[in-house]
Structures are given as C-alpha cells and as structure tokens.
Enzyme design. Structure first.
Site, PDB file in Angstrom:
ATOM      1  N   ASP A   6       0.931  -1.254   0.010  1.00 33.27           N
ATOM      2  CA  ASP A   6      -0.157  -0.009   0.053  1.00 33.27           C
ATOM      3  C   ASP A   6       0.873   1.332  -0.046  1.00 33.27           C
ATOM      4  O   ASP A   6       0.627   2.529   0.396  1.00 33.27           O
ATOM      5  CB  ASP A   6      -0.848   0.060   1.102  1.00 33.27           C
ATOM      6  CG  ASP A   6      -1.807  -1.228   1.243  1.00 33.27           C
ATOM      7  OD1 ASP A   6      -2.125  -1.582   0.366  1.00 33.27           O
ATOM      8  OD2 ASP A   6      -1.735  -1.680   2.441  1.00 33.27           O
ATOM      9  N   GLY A  52       1.586   2.994  -2.658  1.00 33.08           N
ATOM     10  CA  GLY A  52       1.129   3.887  -3.804  1.00 33.08           C
ATOM     11  C   GLY A  52       2.111   3.243  -5.111  1.00 33.08           C
ATOM     12  O   GLY A  52       2.354   4.053  -5.896  1.00 33.08           O
ATOM     13  N   LYS A  53       2.361   1.634  -5.436  1.00 34.69           N
ATOM     14  CA  LYS A  53       3.106   1.440  -6.398  1.00 34.69           C
ATOM     15  C   LYS A  53       2.015   1.524  -7.594  1.00 34.69           C
ATOM     16  O   LYS A  53       2.507   1.928  -8.778  1.00 34.69           O
ATOM     17  CB  LYS A  53       3.311  -0.120  -6.177  1.00 34.69           C
ATOM     18  CG  LYS A  53       4.229  -0.599  -5.168  1.00 34.69           C
ATOM     19  CD  LYS A  53       4.072  -2.123  -4.937  1.00 34.69           C
ATOM     20  CE  LYS A  53       3.151  -2.596  -4.355  1.00 34.69           C
ATOM     21  NZ  LYS A  53       2.890  -2.110  -2.897  1.00 34.69           N
ATOM     22  N   GLY A  61      -4.338  -4.555  -4.199  1.00 37.11           N
ATOM     23  CA  GLY A  61      -5.096  -3.537  -4.863  1.00 37.11           C
ATOM     24  C   GLY A  61      -4.366  -2.283  -5.195  1.00 37.11           C
ATOM     25  O   GLY A  61      -3.771  -1.505  -4.199  1.00 37.11           O
ATOM     26  N   HIS A  62      -4.274  -2.038  -6.465  1.00 33.97           N
ATOM     27  CA  HIS A  62      -3.666  -0.904  -6.861  1.00 33.97           C
ATOM     28  C   HIS A  62      -4.459   0.303  -7.248  1.00 33.97           C
ATOM     29  O   HIS A  62      -5.227   0.222  -8.224  1.00 33.97           O
ATOM     30  CB  HIS A  62      -2.588  -1.335  -7.842  1.00 33.97           C
ATOM     31  CG  HIS A  62      -1.473  -2.246  -7.470  1.00 33.97           C
ATOM     32  ND1 HIS A  62      -0.837  -2.762  -8.191  1.00 33.97           N
ATOM     33  CD2 HIS A  62      -1.298  -2.822  -6.360  1.00 33.97           C
ATOM     34  CE1 HIS A  62       0.131  -3.831  -7.597  1.00 33.97           C
ATOM     35  NE2 HIS A  62      -0.085  -3.587  -6.443  1.00 33.97           N
ATOM     36  N   GLN A 113       2.179  -6.290  -3.042  1.00 33.70           N
ATOM     37  CA  GLN A 113       2.549  -6.277  -1.719  1.00 33.70           C
ATOM     38  C   GLN A 113       3.381  -5.600  -1.215  1.00 33.70           C
ATOM     39  O   GLN A 113       3.796  -4.471  -2.027  1.00 33.70           O
ATOM     40  CB  GLN A 113       2.519  -7.733  -1.252  1.00 33.70           C
ATOM     41  CG  GLN A 113       1.120  -8.617  -0.988  1.00 33.70           C
ATOM     42  CD  GLN A 113       0.648  -8.962  -2.625  1.00 33.70           C
ATOM     43  OE1 GLN A 113       1.521  -9.736  -3.132  1.00 33.70           O
ATOM     44  NE2 GLN A 113      -0.472  -8.808  -2.738  1.00 33.70           N
ATOM     45  N   THR A 169       2.987 -12.607   3.234  1.00 29.30           N
ATOM     46  CA  THR A 169       2.366 -13.164   2.144  1.00 29.30           C
ATOM     47  C   THR A 169       2.949 -14.405   1.659  1.00 29.30           C
ATOM     48  O   THR A 169       4.103 -14.767   2.007  1.00 29.30           O
ATOM     49  CB  THR A 169       1.763 -12.145   1.092  1.00 29.30           C
ATOM     50  OG1 THR A 169       1.027 -12.823   0.185  1.00 29.30           O
ATOM     51  CG2 THR A 169       2.956 -11.655   0.201  1.00 29.30           C
ATOM     52  N   ARG A 187     -10.502  -3.117   4.692  1.00 31.25           N
ATOM     53  CA  ARG A 187     -10.043  -3.050   6.149  1.00 31.25           C
ATOM     54  C   ARG A 187      -9.081  -1.890   6.541  1.00 31.25           C
ATOM     55  O   ARG A 187      -8.425  -1.203   5.646  1.00 31.25           O
ATOM     56  CB  ARG A 187      -9.148  -4.360   6.557  1.00 31.25           C
ATOM     57  CG  ARG A 187      -9.621  -5.661   6.698  1.00 31.25           C
ATOM     58  CD  ARG A 187      -8.862  -6.707   6.952  1.00 31.25           C
ATOM     59  NE  ARG A 187      -7.812  -7.065   5.870  1.00 31.25           N
ATOM     60  CZ  ARG A 187      -6.867  -7.675   5.874  1.00 31.25           C
ATOM     61  NH1 ARG A 187      -6.736  -8.391   7.000  1.00 31.25           N
ATOM     62  NH2 ARG A 187      -6.192  -8.072   4.945  1.00 31.25           N
ATOM     63  N   ARG A 188      -9.381  -1.446   7.860  1.00 33.77           N
ATOM     64  CA  ARG A 188      -8.665  -0.210   8.099  1.00 33.77           C
ATOM     65  C   ARG A 188      -7.385  -0.692   8.201  1.00 33.77           C
ATOM     66  O   ARG A 188      -6.813  -1.665   8.890  1.00 33.77           O
ATOM     67  CB  ARG A 188      -9.195   0.292   9.599  1.00 33.77           C
ATOM     68  CG  ARG A 188      -8.483   1.357  10.411  1.00 33.77           C
ATOM     69  CD  ARG A 188      -9.094   1.541  11.725  1.00 33.77           C
ATOM     70  NE  ARG A 188      -8.286   2.519  12.376  1.00 33.77           N
ATOM     71  CZ  ARG A 188      -7.020   2.483  12.927  1.00 33.77           C
ATOM     72  NH1 ARG A 188      -6.304   1.541  12.727  1.00 33.77           N
ATOM     73  NH2 ARG A 188      -6.493   3.618  13.664  1.00 33.77           N
TER      74      ARG A 188
HETATM   75  P1  IMP Z   1      -2.404 -12.792   1.990  1.00 33.52           P
HETATM   76  O1  IMP Z   1      -1.505 -12.316   0.995  1.00 33.52           O
HETATM   77  O2  IMP Z   1      -3.892 -12.871   1.496  1.00 33.52           O
HETATM   78  O3  IMP Z   1      -2.085 -14.191   2.209  1.00 33.52           O
HETATM   79  O4  IMP Z   1      -2.328 -11.998   3.341  1.00 33.52           O
HETATM   80  C1  IMP Z   1      -1.025 -12.223   4.132  1.00 33.52           C
HETATM   81  C2  IMP Z   1      -0.652 -10.915   4.476  1.00 33.52           C
HETATM   82  O5  IMP Z   1      -0.287  -9.980   3.617  1.00 33.52           O
HETATM   83  C3  IMP Z   1      -1.805 -10.068   5.452  1.00 33.52           C
HETATM   84  O6  IMP Z   1      -1.187  -9.388   6.369  1.00 33.52           O
HETATM   85  C4  IMP Z   1      -2.511  -9.188   4.504  1.00 33.52           C
HETATM   86  O7  IMP Z   1      -2.850  -8.212   4.874  1.00 33.52           O
HETATM   87  C5  IMP Z   1      -1.172  -8.530   3.762  1.00 33.52           C
HETATM   88  N1  IMP Z   1      -1.426  -8.217   2.305  1.00 33.52           N
HETATM   89  C6  IMP Z   1      -1.476  -9.055   1.305  1.00 33.52           C
HETATM   90  N2  IMP Z   1      -1.879  -8.366   0.141  1.00 33.52           N
HETATM   91  C7  IMP Z   1      -1.571  -6.921   0.478  1.00 33.52           C
HETATM   92  C8  IMP Z   1      -1.647  -5.732  -0.265  1.00 33.52           C
HETATM   93  O8  IMP Z   1      -1.825  -5.513  -1.413  1.00 33.52           O
HETATM   94  N3  IMP Z   1      -1.397  -4.682   0.586  1.00 33.52           N
HETATM   95  C9  IMP Z   1      -1.047  -4.863   1.905  1.00 33.52           C
HETATM   96  N4  IMP Z   1      -1.037  -5.983   2.607  1.00 33.52           N
HETATM   97  C10 IMP Z   1      -1.221  -6.979   1.794  1.00 33.52           C
END
Ligand code: IMP
Length: 430
Positions: free
Chosen positions: A13, A15-16, A40-41, A223, A238, A302-303
């Site tokens: 998150d 800002g990629k 989520g970009h 991520q 992740t 989510r917050r």
């Molecule tokens: P997963 O990738 O859904 O398995 O989640 C594993 C961890 O990575 C969790 O803490 C998620 O909130 C975090 N996470 C996964 N994708 C993103 C992302 O795009 N932005 C921020 N956190 C992420």
C-alpha cells in the site's frame, strides 16, 4: 535496455499503482510478477478512481502492453471482472493483456481453505485478505496446482479442476471442519477459466524479445518487501517473494537484465493484518492519520494500522531489493501535522539497534527511537518540483531519503496522476 522493477518497500500500500502508472507512459511493457488478487492498486486519472487487483497498472497508459507472469496466482473470476470493469471505462484490454500459461489458478477451494484457516487460528491469525493466495501457492509447491495453460485442453482441464475441487472440499472438512466451496462458485470458476484462452501467451518469451530489441520493460511488484515470504516478518507475510529478484524468476529473464529498482515508500508507514510494526501509533493521532491518508484496504476495505516512517526497515528494504531509486508518496498526508516523526533506530533491551532484525519476534521486541521534526503546516499538493515544496516539507522528505541512502527519483503529493513528478531520471531511463 535493462528492465525496471517497481517494488513496495514497506508493508504494501505504498502507492505502487500510482508510480507504475506514472512510469508506464514511457515504457513498452508492464509485467506483474507475483501475488494475486490480494493486491489492490489504486490509480486516479482525471478524478476517476480505478482499483486493479491483477491487471498491471500499465493498462491505463494507452501505449504499454501488459503481461501477467508465471509467478502470479490467477483468480480467473477476479480477472474477468476486472477486464469487464476496464472495458466499461473504455480501456482497451484485449490484444494488450497477455497471461503466462504457467500462472497457477486460484480455485474456489483455495479461498475456502484460506478463510477456514484464518478462522481456525482465531485471534492468532495472519489477517490474510481471504483471496486464496496462501493455499494456491501451497498447491503450486506441492505440485498439485492447476495452471492457466491447461485451460486450452478443455476436457482434461475440467477433469483436473473437478478433482482439485473435490480434494479441496475434503481438505477444508478434514483440517478445519469447514464447509467446502459451493459448487455454484466452482461452476463460475470453470466458466471464467474457459474465457482465459484469448489472453494466454508466452509472456517470458515476449519479455526477452522486448529486452533484446531495446524496448522498455517495467516489472510491477505487489504487496511489499516486508511481506516477502522469506525476508519479511514471517509468518506474518504473504506467500510469495515480493522483492525485485523474484521478478527475474517469475518472468524468466536474467537477473542482470534488471537495471534499476524503484523502491516505493510512503512518507509514513501502514500495515494491514497482524505482525510486528515498531513505529505503530494508536489513539487520536492514528485516527487522524487513517482519515487523512484514507488508509483503508483497496481489496478488503479493512482499516490499515498506521505509524511513522521507519528508516531502519526502509534501509533494509532498499538493500534487499538493490534499490537504485526512491519513489516517495503521500507526503501531502502529513501537511496538517504540528510535528512529524521518523524512526532512525530501534532500542532493544536497553541497547541501540541500527540493523533491522528479520526475525518477527526480535522485531516485536524493538522500540523506535524517533527524531522529531516541526511540521510544515502548508499544503504540498500543488508542488510539481522539489523546489515548490514548503522548505520544512522538503527538508523532511530529504531526511527520509538520506536515511535510506538511495536517490529520490519520484515524489507524489496527491492521488491524481498530475500530482506525481520526477525529481531525477529513473536510472534505466537515463
Ligand atoms: P495474503 O497475501 O492474503 O495471504 O495475506 C497475508 C498478509 O499480507 C496479510 O497481512 C495481508 O493483510 C497482507 N497483504 C496481502 N496483500 C496485501 C496488499 O496488497 N497490501 C497490503 N497488505 C497485503
């Protein structure tokens, strides 16, 4: 022409999407290299917001061709929804988006396993996005996965997918006593998988040919570095390698073909999900930062947890990625603060710590040593050059950059495309 990797250098998150969109007008290819629909970009063009989960952010630049490389786990339902959304906006996707046949598919049972696994861990969960990412990568490593290229042989694909769906249902029941993924979701998966054929192409071969021909290739990470499955705060990570080196493996290019690495940092820090976060803040100040930065997950809503810029972690991330340039985003979010902080070191058991401990338990025991700066209390959103910034804002940004030890190349002071500007040329583009 060497490739450029764009990586998140915190917990995601950063800002990629915005940075990739900014660079994409000057490149021929944008190739996403890991993760899946957990990402989520968010990109804002002419006041219109688009959130992309799988399609590379380069799709919004009219010229760039886009690839999804084999290291991505692909949810065909999510992909087609995104393609439909983009087409509704009048963006040309077909003929510009290419998907590697090596991509492992996210099946409905992966999501069921992800959610049931999290529920079973109760309060001790990782806080995943529930998008089936972990189980999809697990089955890839176990050599049971179903790949995108298999959809071309419809009869065989359906048999394999049905077998995986049934086995997945048994696994959810056995491991978590949970319900299997509904058959209706599986039927929707099959229908979406059938529609992948026109997008399938040898992304690796195209990337290699583009590099040989001197074209510009941008490798888009998802991520963040501190969520990397090996180097992040394991197990609160992740399930893929998020760092720049993973791009070479995923796409199938030489490691030395990556000539520059743009590490994206926010001027403060956020984290979604569980895990250590040394500079985290709570209370009223945190609520203010969440509101000012609109810090809600683009995928799950989510917050986000928020905190101050952590230069110890930031330096570690720069070194892991071999960062050659920094993109600093969301400086404007701090405009209204009387004082802004930056963590310059940690303290652990009475001792100063300057090196980031990659072990999550050791990191959780670290307390931040903050440096405090007087806030600039002026808007930065109108800046289009470093020299336009209020002097205190510029000094703060330059301090963050100096602590990381890598040159600043891109600065962003707002969500709009026009609010991102270059402060120095990206190395591979010079
Ligand atoms: P997963 O990738 O859904 O398995 O989640 C594993 C961890 O990575 C969790 O803490 C998620 O909130 C975090 N996470 C996964 N994708 C993103 C992302 O795009 N932005 C921020 N956190 C992420």
């Amino acid at each position: 022409m060497p490739a450029i990797a764009v990586v998140g250098a915190q917990w995601g998150d950063e800002g990629k999407g915005k940075v990739v969109d900014f660079l994409a007008s000057d490149v021929d290819w944008v190739i996403r290299y890991q993760g899946g629909a957990n990402a989520g970009h968010t990109i804002v063009v002419d006041g219109r917001k688009s959130v992309l989960h799988l399609v590379p952010s380069g799709i919004l630049a009219p010229r760039a061709r886009c690839g999804i490389a084999g290291g991505v786990v692909l949810d065909p339902i999510a992909l087609l929804e995104e393609v439909a959304f983009l087409e509704l906006l009048g963006i040309e996707v077909r003929g510009r988006l290419f998907i590697a046949p090596e991509c492992h598919l996210v099946l409905p049972h992966h999501k069921a396993l992800d959610r049931a696994g999290e529920a079973a861990r109760g309060g001790g969960g990782i806080g995943t996005t529930g998008r089936g990412i972990g189980p999809a990568y697990e089955e890839r490593a176990a050599r049971r996965g179903v790949r995108a290229g298999e959809t071309l042989d419809a009869a065989r694909f359906r048999a394999r997918a049905r077998e995986a769906h049934a086995a997945g249902g048994r696994a959810v029941a056995r491991l978590y006593e949970g319900p299997p993924a509904p058959d209706s979701e599986f039927e929707a998966f099959l229908a979406a998988a059938d529609a992948l054929a026109p997008f399938l192409a040898d992304v690796g071969a195209r990337a290699r040919a583009a590099l040989d021909a001197g074209e510009r290739v941008l490798l888009e990470g998802a991520q963040g570095t501190l969520l990397d499955v090996d180097h992040g705060t394991y197990p609160f990570v992740t399930s893929s390698n998020t760092t720049a080196a993973a791009a070479a493996v995923s796409v199938g290019i030489a490691p030395w073909a990556i000539g520059s690495v743009v590490a994206v940092y926010k001027a403060y820090a956020t984290r979604v999900g569980a895990g250590p976060f040394p500079t985290e803040i709570a209370g009223e100040e945190a609520e203010r930062l969440v509101a000012a930065g609109a810090e809600f997950g683009a995928t799950t809503g989510r917050r986000r947890r928020v905190g101050w810029f952590d230069a110890v972690a930031a330096r570690f991330a720069a070194r892991l990625n071999g960062a050659t340039g920094i993109a600093l985003t969301k400086l404007d979010v701090l405009d209204a603060w009387d004082r802004v902080l930056v963590c310059v070191a940690y303290e652990r058991e009475g001792r100063r710590v300057d090196e980031y401990p990659s072990d999550a338990i050791a990191l959780a025991a670290c307390r931040p040593v903050f440096e405090e700066w007087v806030g600039w209390r002026e808007p930065t959103g109108g800046a289009r050059r470093l020299a336009d910034l209020p002097p205190r804002a510029r000094a703060f940004a330059e301090r963050l950059v100096a602590l990381v030890g890598v040159p600043l190349e891109i600065l962003s002071v707002g969500s709009g495309r026009e609010e991102t500007f270059r402060t120095a040329p990206t190395r591979a583009m010079i």
